[in-house]
Motif scaffolding. Structure first.
Motif, mmCIF file in Angstrom:
data_model
loop_
_atom_site.group_PDB
_atom_site.id
_atom_site.type_symbol
_atom_site.label_atom_id
_atom_site.label_comp_id
_atom_site.label_asym_id
_atom_site.label_seq_id
_atom_site.Cartn_x
_atom_site.Cartn_y
_atom_site.Cartn_z
ATOM 1 N N TRP B 35 8.074 12.898 -7.308
ATOM 2 C CA TRP B 35 9.065 12.683 -6.256
ATOM 3 C C TRP B 35 8.499 11.654 -5.274
ATOM 4 C CZ3 TRP B 35 13.974 13.653 -6.166
ATOM 5 C CH2 TRP B 35 14.512 14.766 -6.834
ATOM 6 N N ARG B 37 9.579 9.106 -1.729
ATOM 7 C CA ARG B 37 10.525 8.810 -0.663
ATOM 8 C C ARG B 37 10.362 7.351 -0.278
ATOM 9 N NH1 ARG B 37 10.299 12.633 4.201
ATOM 10 N NH2 ARG B 37 8.247 11.730 4.498
ATOM 11 N N ASP B 85 13.274 13.327 7.874
ATOM 12 C CA ASP B 85 13.395 13.467 6.420
ATOM 13 C C ASP B 85 14.439 12.528 5.835
ATOM 14 O OD1 ASP B 85 12.890 17.025 6.754
ATOM 15 O OD2 ASP B 85 11.446 15.485 6.151
ATOM 16 N N TYR B 89 15.348 9.143 -1.824
ATOM 17 C CA TYR B 89 14.417 9.930 -2.619
ATOM 18 C C TYR B 89 14.577 9.578 -4.096
ATOM 19 C CZ TYR B 89 13.382 12.646 1.519
ATOM 20 O OH TYR B 89 12.969 13.018 2.771
#
Lengths: 111, 113
Positions: B35, B37, B85, B89
Protein backbone atom coordinates in the motif's frame (compact mmCIF):
# COMPACT_ATOMS: atom_id res chain seq x y z
CA UNK A 1 19.99 4.75 3.34
CA UNK A 2 19.14 4.62 -0.31
CA UNK A 3 17.75 7.75 -1.93
CA UNK A 4 16.36 8.60 -5.35
CA UNK A 5 16.49 12.14 -6.70
CA UNK A 6 14.64 13.55 -9.68
CA UNK A 7 15.87 17.09 -10.02
CA UNK A 8 13.37 18.21 -12.67
CA UNK A 9 9.88 18.75 -11.20
CA UNK A 10 8.49 19.63 -14.64
CA UNK A 11 9.61 19.42 -18.24
CA UNK A 12 8.12 20.21 -21.61
CA UNK A 13 8.91 18.86 -25.04
CA UNK A 14 7.55 19.49 -28.48
CA UNK A 15 5.62 16.63 -30.04
CA UNK A 16 7.91 14.34 -32.10
CA UNK A 17 11.01 15.66 -30.34
CA UNK A 18 13.26 13.81 -27.89
CA UNK A 19 13.36 14.48 -24.16
CA UNK A 20 15.56 13.14 -21.37
CA UNK A 21 14.42 12.86 -17.77
CA UNK A 22 17.11 12.76 -15.11
CA UNK A 23 17.39 10.48 -12.10
CA UNK A 24 20.22 9.95 -9.66
CA UNK A 25 20.33 7.62 -6.73
CA UNK A 26 22.54 6.78 -3.82
CA UNK A 27 23.30 3.29 -2.59
CA UNK A 28 26.16 1.21 -1.25
CA UNK A 29 24.73 -1.94 -2.81
CA UNK A 30 26.12 -3.43 -6.00
CA UNK A 31 23.12 -5.53 -7.00
CA UNK A 32 19.84 -3.74 -7.51
CA UNK A 33 17.21 -2.82 -10.05
CA UNK A 34 16.09 0.50 -11.43
CA UNK A 35 12.72 1.34 -12.92
CA UNK A 36 10.88 4.13 -14.63
CA UNK A 37 7.15 4.27 -13.99
CA UNK A 38 4.62 6.47 -15.78
CA UNK A 39 1.53 7.89 -14.13
CA UNK A 40 -0.85 9.49 -16.67
CA UNK A 41 -3.72 11.75 -15.55
CA UNK A 42 -5.85 8.63 -15.02
CA UNK A 43 -3.48 8.06 -12.04
CA UNK A 44 -2.71 4.41 -12.85
CA UNK A 45 0.99 3.63 -12.44
CA UNK A 46 2.50 1.84 -15.43
CA UNK A 47 5.93 0.25 -15.66
CA UNK A 48 7.86 1.82 -18.55
CA UNK A 49 11.28 0.24 -18.40
CA UNK A 50 13.55 -1.75 -16.10
CA UNK A 51 17.32 -1.99 -15.77
CA UNK A 52 19.33 -4.57 -13.87
CA UNK A 53 22.40 -3.04 -12.26
CA UNK A 54 24.65 -5.94 -13.25
CA UNK A 55 23.90 -5.39 -16.93
CA UNK A 56 26.03 -2.84 -18.71
CA UNK A 57 23.76 -2.67 -21.71
CA UNK A 58 21.14 0.05 -21.50
CA UNK A 59 17.54 -1.16 -21.55
CA UNK A 60 15.25 -0.11 -24.39
CA UNK A 61 11.51 -0.46 -24.92
CA UNK A 62 10.39 0.93 -28.27
CA UNK A 63 10.67 4.73 -27.99
CA UNK A 64 11.91 4.56 -24.41
CA UNK A 65 15.54 3.98 -23.50
CA UNK A 66 17.75 4.59 -20.51
CA UNK A 67 21.26 5.86 -20.00
CA UNK A 68 22.52 3.88 -17.03
CA UNK A 69 25.77 5.12 -15.56
CA UNK A 70 26.47 2.87 -12.59
CA UNK A 71 29.60 4.62 -11.38
CA UNK A 72 27.85 7.96 -11.47
CA UNK A 73 24.66 6.45 -10.03
CA UNK A 74 22.64 7.99 -12.80
CA UNK A 75 19.63 6.52 -14.58
CA UNK A 76 18.08 8.86 -17.12
CA UNK A 77 15.10 8.11 -19.34
CA UNK A 78 15.06 9.15 -22.98
CA UNK A 79 11.78 9.38 -24.82
CA UNK A 80 12.15 9.61 -28.58
CA UNK A 81 9.50 10.87 -31.00
CA UNK A 82 7.39 12.22 -28.12
CA UNK A 83 3.66 11.71 -28.45
CA UNK A 84 0.74 13.44 -26.76
CA UNK A 85 0.01 10.23 -24.88
CA UNK A 86 3.41 10.45 -23.21
CA UNK A 87 2.20 13.33 -21.05
CA UNK A 88 2.34 12.07 -17.48
CA UNK A 89 4.25 12.05 -14.23
CA UNK A 90 7.35 9.91 -14.51
CA UNK A 91 8.80 8.26 -11.43
CA UNK A 92 12.26 6.81 -11.13
CA UNK A 93 12.55 3.96 -8.65
CA UNK A 94 15.39 2.01 -7.06
CA UNK A 95 14.91 -1.47 -5.67
CA UNK A 96 17.06 -3.91 -3.72
CA UNK A 97 14.96 -5.53 -1.00
CA UNK A 98 12.63 -2.51 -0.93
CA UNK A 99 11.59 -0.07 -3.60
CA UNK A 100 12.17 3.65 -3.25
CA UNK A 101 10.58 6.19 -5.56
CA UNK A 102 11.74 9.62 -6.58
CA UNK A 103 9.31 12.52 -6.31
CA UNK A 104 8.54 12.50 -10.00
CA UNK A 105 8.88 14.68 -13.07
CA UNK A 106 5.76 16.02 -14.77
CA UNK A 107 6.21 15.84 -18.53
CA UNK A 108 4.16 18.10 -20.80
CA UNK A 109 3.93 17.41 -24.51
CA UNK A 110 3.44 20.52 -26.63
CA UNK A 111 1.48 20.01 -29.87
CA UNK B 1 -2.70 -12.95 -16.93
CA UNK B 2 -2.42 -11.20 -13.61
CA UNK B 3 -4.78 -8.40 -12.66
CA UNK B 4 -5.12 -6.18 -9.63
CA UNK B 5 -8.37 -4.63 -8.50
CA UNK B 6 -8.63 -1.78 -6.06
CA UNK B 7 -11.79 -0.13 -4.77
CA UNK B 8 -13.43 2.23 -4.31
CA UNK B 9 -12.04 4.60 -6.93
CA UNK B 10 -13.03 7.68 -4.95
CA UNK B 11 -14.13 8.15 -1.38
CA UNK B 12 -15.21 11.15 0.65
CA UNK B 13 -15.21 10.64 4.39
CA UNK B 14 -15.68 12.89 7.42
CA UNK B 15 -12.94 13.33 9.98
CA UNK B 16 -13.12 10.64 12.63
CA UNK B 17 -14.91 8.09 10.47
CA UNK B 18 -13.48 4.61 9.77
CA UNK B 19 -11.84 3.53 6.54
CA UNK B 20 -11.56 0.31 4.59
CA UNK B 21 -9.88 0.12 1.19
CA UNK B 22 -9.65 -3.22 -0.49
CA UNK B 23 -7.23 -4.65 -3.01
CA UNK B 24 -7.30 -8.07 -4.64
CA UNK B 25 -4.95 -9.74 -7.08
CA UNK B 26 -5.88 -12.42 -9.57
CA UNK B 27 -3.82 -14.78 -11.68
CA UNK B 28 -0.90 -15.27 -9.31
CA UNK B 29 -0.16 -16.96 -6.01
CA UNK B 30 1.64 -15.70 -2.93
CA UNK B 31 2.32 -12.22 -4.28
CA UNK B 32 4.07 -9.51 -2.34
CA UNK B 33 1.50 -6.78 -1.68
CA UNK B 34 1.98 -3.08 -1.02
CA UNK B 35 0.00 0.00 0.00
CA UNK B 36 1.31 3.43 -1.02
CA UNK B 37 0.05 6.94 -0.45
CA UNK B 38 0.69 9.78 -2.83
CA UNK B 39 0.04 13.22 -1.36
CA UNK B 40 -0.75 16.04 -3.77
CA UNK B 41 2.35 17.01 -5.77
CA UNK B 42 4.53 14.51 -4.00
CA UNK B 43 6.03 11.13 -4.69
CA UNK B 44 4.96 7.75 -3.48
CA UNK B 45 5.26 6.86 0.17
CA UNK B 46 5.28 3.18 1.09
CA UNK B 47 2.83 2.56 3.94
CA UNK B 48 2.69 -1.22 4.30
CA UNK B 49 3.98 -4.31 2.59
CA UNK B 50 3.19 -7.97 3.03
CA UNK B 51 5.04 -11.11 1.98
CA UNK B 52 2.33 -13.53 3.12
CA UNK B 53 -0.98 -14.01 4.90
CA UNK B 54 -0.97 -12.23 8.22
CA UNK B 55 2.53 -10.83 7.62
CA UNK B 56 2.44 -7.05 7.55
CA UNK B 57 5.35 -4.63 7.76
CA UNK B 58 4.69 -0.98 8.49
CA UNK B 59 6.99 1.64 7.04
CA UNK B 60 5.50 4.76 8.56
CA UNK B 61 3.83 4.93 11.98
CA UNK B 62 0.39 6.48 11.70
CA UNK B 63 -3.26 5.83 12.38
CA UNK B 64 -3.58 3.47 9.42
CA UNK B 65 -3.33 -0.31 9.55
CA UNK B 66 -3.25 -3.09 7.00
CA UNK B 67 -4.38 -6.68 6.99
CA UNK B 68 -4.01 -9.62 4.67
CA UNK B 69 -6.78 -12.08 5.51
CA UNK B 70 -6.28 -14.09 2.31
CA UNK B 71 -3.33 -14.73 0.02
CA UNK B 72 -4.44 -12.25 -2.63
CA UNK B 73 -6.37 -9.76 -0.54
CA UNK B 74 -4.88 -6.68 1.08
CA UNK B 75 -6.93 -4.23 3.12
CA UNK B 76 -6.02 -0.76 4.32
CA UNK B 77 -7.97 0.43 7.35
CA UNK B 78 -8.34 3.17 9.87
CA UNK B 79 -10.52 3.44 12.97
CA UNK B 80 -10.59 7.25 12.90
CA UNK B 81 -9.55 9.24 9.86
CA UNK B 82 -7.58 12.47 10.14
CA UNK B 83 -7.54 15.39 7.72
CA UNK B 84 -3.94 14.48 6.93
CA UNK B 85 -5.06 11.09 5.61
CA UNK B 86 -6.34 12.72 2.43
CA UNK B 87 -4.49 11.58 -0.64
CA UNK B 88 -4.26 9.05 -3.42
CA UNK B 89 -3.79 5.47 -2.27
CA UNK B 90 -2.26 2.86 -4.51
CA UNK B 91 -2.12 -0.89 -4.04
CA UNK B 92 0.56 -2.86 -5.83
CA UNK B 93 1.75 -6.42 -6.17
CA UNK B 94 4.97 -8.08 -7.21
CA UNK B 95 6.08 -11.65 -7.56
CA UNK B 96 8.20 -13.18 -4.83
CA UNK B 97 11.26 -13.15 -7.08
CA UNK B 98 13.77 -10.63 -5.85
CA UNK B 99 13.60 -7.25 -7.52
CA UNK B 100 10.59 -8.05 -9.67
CA UNK B 101 8.69 -4.96 -10.80
CA UNK B 102 5.59 -3.81 -9.04
CA UNK B 103 2.22 -3.63 -10.75
CA UNK B 104 -0.23 -1.05 -9.53
CA UNK B 105 -3.98 -0.84 -9.12
CA UNK B 106 -5.96 2.12 -10.40
CA UNK B 107 -5.82 3.88 -7.04
CA UNK B 108 -8.31 5.38 -4.61
CA UNK B 109 -8.70 9.12 -4.17
CA UNK B 110 -9.56 9.73 -0.53
CA UNK B 111 -10.86 13.12 0.56
CA UNK B 112 -11.39 13.87 4.23
CA UNK B 113 -13.86 16.61 5.11
Amino acid sequence: AQTVTQSQPEMSVQEAETVTLSCTYDTSESDYYLFWYKQPPSRQMILVIRQEAYKQQNATENRFSVNFQKAAKSFSLKISDSQLGDAAMYFCAYQDDKIIFGKGTRLHILP
Amino acid sequence: SQTIHQWPATLVQPVGSPLSLECTVEGTSNPNLYWYRQAAGRGLQLLFYSVGIGQISSEVPQNLSASRPQDRQFILSSKKLLLSDSGFYLCAWSSVQANSPQHFGDGTRLSIL
